[in-house]
Motif scaffolding. Structure first.
Motif, PDB file in Angstrom:
ATOM      1  N   UNK A 189       8.875   7.753  13.803  1.00  0.00           N
ATOM      2  CA  UNK A 189       9.967   7.534  12.860  1.00  0.00           C
ATOM      3  C   UNK A 189       9.639   6.521  11.789  1.00  0.00           C
ATOM      4  N   UNK A 190       8.580   6.734  11.053  1.00  0.00           N
ATOM      5  CA  UNK A 190       8.210   6.001   9.843  1.00  0.00           C
ATOM      6  C   UNK A 190       7.402   4.727  10.033  1.00  0.00           C
ATOM      7  N   UNK A 191       7.238   4.214  11.233  1.00  0.00           N
ATOM      8  CA  UNK A 191       6.409   3.009  11.361  1.00  0.00           C
ATOM      9  C   UNK A 191       5.758   2.940  12.738  1.00  0.00           C
ATOM     10  N   UNK A 192       4.591   2.358  12.763  1.00  0.00           N
ATOM     11  CA  UNK A 192       3.839   2.156  13.994  1.00  0.00           C
ATOM     12  C   UNK A 192       3.543   0.666  14.110  1.00  0.00           C
ATOM     13  N   UNK A 193       4.026   0.057  15.178  1.00  0.00           N
ATOM     14  CA  UNK A 193       3.817  -1.373  15.400  1.00  0.00           C
ATOM     15  C   UNK A 193       2.680  -1.561  16.404  1.00  0.00           C
ATOM     16  N   UNK A 194       1.699  -2.365  16.020  1.00  0.00           N
ATOM     17  CA  UNK A 194       0.517  -2.597  16.849  1.00  0.00           C
ATOM     18  C   UNK A 194       0.444  -4.069  17.236  1.00  0.00           C
ATOM     19  N   UNK A 195       0.191  -4.314  18.514  1.00  0.00           N
ATOM     20  CA  UNK A 195      -0.078  -5.670  19.009  1.00  0.00           C
ATOM     21  C   UNK A 195      -1.545  -5.719  19.388  1.00  0.00           C
ATOM     22  N   UNK A 196      -2.289  -6.593  18.746  1.00  0.00           N
ATOM     23  CA  UNK A 196      -3.710  -6.749  19.036  1.00  0.00           C
ATOM     24  C   UNK A 196      -3.858  -7.796  20.135  1.00  0.00           C
ATOM     25  N   UNK A 240     -15.044  -7.340  16.496  1.00  0.00           N
ATOM     26  CA  UNK A 240     -14.039  -6.288  16.353  1.00  0.00           C
ATOM     27  C   UNK A 240     -12.803  -6.812  15.635  1.00  0.00           C
ATOM     28  N   UNK A 241     -12.430  -8.051  15.891  1.00  0.00           N
ATOM     29  CA  UNK A 241     -11.264  -8.638  15.226  1.00  0.00           C
ATOM     30  C   UNK A 241     -11.463  -8.715  13.718  1.00  0.00           C
ATOM     31  N   UNK A 242     -12.679  -8.982  13.292  1.00  0.00           N
ATOM     32  CA  UNK A 242     -12.966  -9.033  11.857  1.00  0.00           C
ATOM     33  C   UNK A 242     -12.725  -7.662  11.231  1.00  0.00           C
ATOM     34  N   UNK A 243     -13.131  -6.600  11.924  1.00  0.00           N
ATOM     35  CA  UNK A 243     -12.916  -5.245  11.411  1.00  0.00           C
ATOM     36  C   UNK A 243     -11.432  -4.878  11.440  1.00  0.00           C
ATOM     37  N   UNK A 244     -10.711  -5.328  12.451  1.00  0.00           N
ATOM     38  CA  UNK A 244      -9.268  -5.064  12.512  1.00  0.00           C
ATOM     39  C   UNK A 244      -8.559  -5.825  11.397  1.00  0.00           C
ATOM     40  N   UNK A 245      -8.976  -7.059  11.149  1.00  0.00           N
ATOM     41  CA  UNK A 245      -8.389  -7.825  10.042  1.00  0.00           C
ATOM     42  C   UNK A 245      -8.675  -7.168   8.701  1.00  0.00           C
ATOM     43  N   UNK A 246      -9.815  -6.494   8.590  1.00  0.00           N
ATOM     44  CA  UNK A 246     -10.145  -5.804   7.341  1.00  0.00           C
ATOM     45  C   UNK A 246      -9.151  -4.682   7.047  1.00  0.00           C
ATOM     46  N   UNK A 247      -8.520  -4.151   8.082  1.00  0.00           N
ATOM     47  CA  UNK A 247      -7.508  -3.110   7.863  1.00  0.00           C
ATOM     48  C   UNK A 247      -6.338  -3.625   7.032  1.00  0.00           C
ATOM     49  N   UNK A 248      -6.105  -4.926   7.047  1.00  0.00           N
ATOM     50  CA  UNK A 248      -4.991  -5.511   6.293  1.00  0.00           C
ATOM     51  C   UNK A 248      -5.378  -5.968   4.899  1.00  0.00           C
ATOM     52  N   UNK A 249      -6.667  -5.895   4.553  1.00  0.00           N
ATOM     53  CA  UNK A 249      -7.061  -6.356   3.222  1.00  0.00           C
ATOM     54  C   UNK A 249      -6.653  -5.335   2.156  1.00  0.00           C
ATOM     55  N   UNK A 250      -6.719  -5.675   0.882  1.00  0.00           N
ATOM     56  CA  UNK A 250      -6.264  -4.767  -0.173  1.00  0.00           C
ATOM     57  C   UNK A 250      -7.009  -3.431  -0.245  1.00  0.00           C
ATOM     58  N   UNK A 251      -8.232  -3.356   0.239  1.00  0.00           N
ATOM     59  CA  UNK A 251      -8.978  -2.105   0.182  1.00  0.00           C
ATOM     60  C   UNK A 251      -8.391  -1.057   1.128  1.00  0.00           C
ATOM     61  N   UNK A 252      -8.170  -1.429   2.391  1.00  0.00           N
ATOM     62  CA  UNK A 252      -7.627  -0.490   3.373  1.00  0.00           C
ATOM     63  C   UNK A 252      -6.095  -0.477   3.363  1.00  0.00           C
ATOM     64  N   UNK A 253      -5.468  -1.629   3.326  1.00  0.00           N
ATOM     65  CA  UNK A 253      -4.015  -1.780   3.196  1.00  0.00           C
ATOM     66  C   UNK A 253      -3.247  -0.800   4.084  1.00  0.00           C
ATOM     67  N   UNK A 254      -3.363  -0.970   5.403  1.00  0.00           N
ATOM     68  CA  UNK A 254      -2.739  -0.028   6.330  1.00  0.00           C
ATOM     69  C   UNK A 254      -1.216  -0.064   6.309  1.00  0.00           C
ATOM     70  N   UNK A 255      -0.637  -1.080   5.729  1.00  0.00           N
ATOM     71  CA  UNK A 255       0.829  -1.142   5.618  1.00  0.00           C
ATOM     72  C   UNK A 255       1.364   0.061   4.847  1.00  0.00           C
ATOM     73  N   UNK A 256       0.607   0.557   3.871  1.00  0.00           N
ATOM     74  CA  UNK A 256       1.072   1.694   3.071  1.00  0.00           C
ATOM     75  C   UNK A 256       1.094   2.984   3.872  1.00  0.00           C
ATOM     76  N   UNK A 257       0.403   3.005   5.021  1.00  0.00           N
ATOM     77  CA  UNK A 257       0.408   4.173   5.886  1.00  0.00           C
ATOM     78  C   UNK A 257       1.463   4.058   6.991  1.00  0.00           C
ATOM     79  N   UNK A 258       2.217   2.964   7.004  1.00  0.00           N
ATOM     80  CA  UNK A 258       3.268   2.780   7.997  1.00  0.00           C
ATOM     81  C   UNK A 258       2.830   2.018   9.222  1.00  0.00           C
ATOM     82  N   UNK A 259       1.690   1.338   9.145  1.00  0.00           N
ATOM     83  CA  UNK A 259       1.168   0.590  10.287  1.00  0.00           C
ATOM     84  C   UNK A 259       1.374  -0.900  10.049  1.00  0.00           C
ATOM     85  N   UNK A 260       1.925  -1.565  11.048  1.00  0.00           N
ATOM     86  CA  UNK A 260       2.072  -3.017  10.937  1.00  0.00           C
ATOM     87  C   UNK A 260       1.628  -3.674  12.241  1.00  0.00           C
ATOM     88  N   UNK A 261       1.096  -4.871  12.111  1.00  0.00           N
ATOM     89  CA  UNK A 261       0.687  -5.650  13.266  1.00  0.00           C
ATOM     90  C   UNK A 261       1.813  -6.624  13.586  1.00  0.00           C
TER      91      UNK A 261
END
Length: 177
Positions: free
Chosen positions: A40-47, A56-77
């Motif tokens: 239903x429009x959003x996926x909440x992830x707990x790392x 691995x945490x560095x790569x997961x943090x990269x998901x939040x940078x402006x290049x990947x910007x996973x928030x626009x896909x409905x994913x939030x940490x």
């Protein structure tokens, strides 16, 4: 000496359009559609770091940078497992973190999904069999998806999330035709 006026007039080093990766965009669009259907429009992830080397945490943090910007896909940490749909486990599970990891898993609402990210979380990695390590995340709780790699790239993590969403969507369609 640099003239201040030339700094304002000359062409900017950064471009007007952001650099995009078409493969990431395609995965993201498909992921967005699956998230909309299943969650239903959003996926909440707990790392959850259970004893990693932070690669691995560095790569997961990269998901939040402006290049990947996973928030626009409905994913939030999220900060609390009580708000999470997915538990993203990184690192080999150490004996010292086993109880905390178990409590985090039990605090999640149902249905809960667990993803082991990186070789350490999948199998224990190079630390498997040592005195301080219990093993991979599957030693504590059921793991729905494993994303191998040391560390996996952000694109691989997104592809793994997409695979989980497709499986959850298929399960949902099977239960509620």
């Amino acid at each position: 000496m640099v003239n201040a006026l030339t700094c304002l007039i000359r062409k900017k080093v950064t471009g007007d359009s952001p650099v995009t990766d078409e493969e990431v965009e395609a995965i993201g669009r498909e992921l967005r559609c699956s998230i909309d259907k299943v969650f239903g429009h959003s996926l909440a992830i707990r790392e959850l770091d259970t004893g990693s080397d932070n690669a691995t945490e560095i790569e997961i943090n990269a998901l939040n940078n402006p290049f990947y910007d996973v928030e626009r896909f409905g994913i939030s940490f999220v900060a609390s497992p009580r708000h999470a749909d997915v538990l993203l486990v990184t690192g080999a599970v150490t004996h010292n973190m086993a109880l905390a990891a178990r409590k985090t898993y039990e605090a999640m609402p149902a249905p809960r999904f667990v993803i082991a990210v990186g070789d350490d979380a999948c199998t224990g990695g190079i630390y498997a069999g040592t005195y301080a390590v219990l093993g991979g995340a599957d030693k504590l709780f059921p793991v729905d998806l494993k994303i191998p790699g040391n560390p996996p790239s952000p694109k691989e993590i997104l592809a793994g999330l997409l695979a989980l969403m497709k499986r959850a969507e298929a399960d949902r369609n099977r239960r509620f035709p």
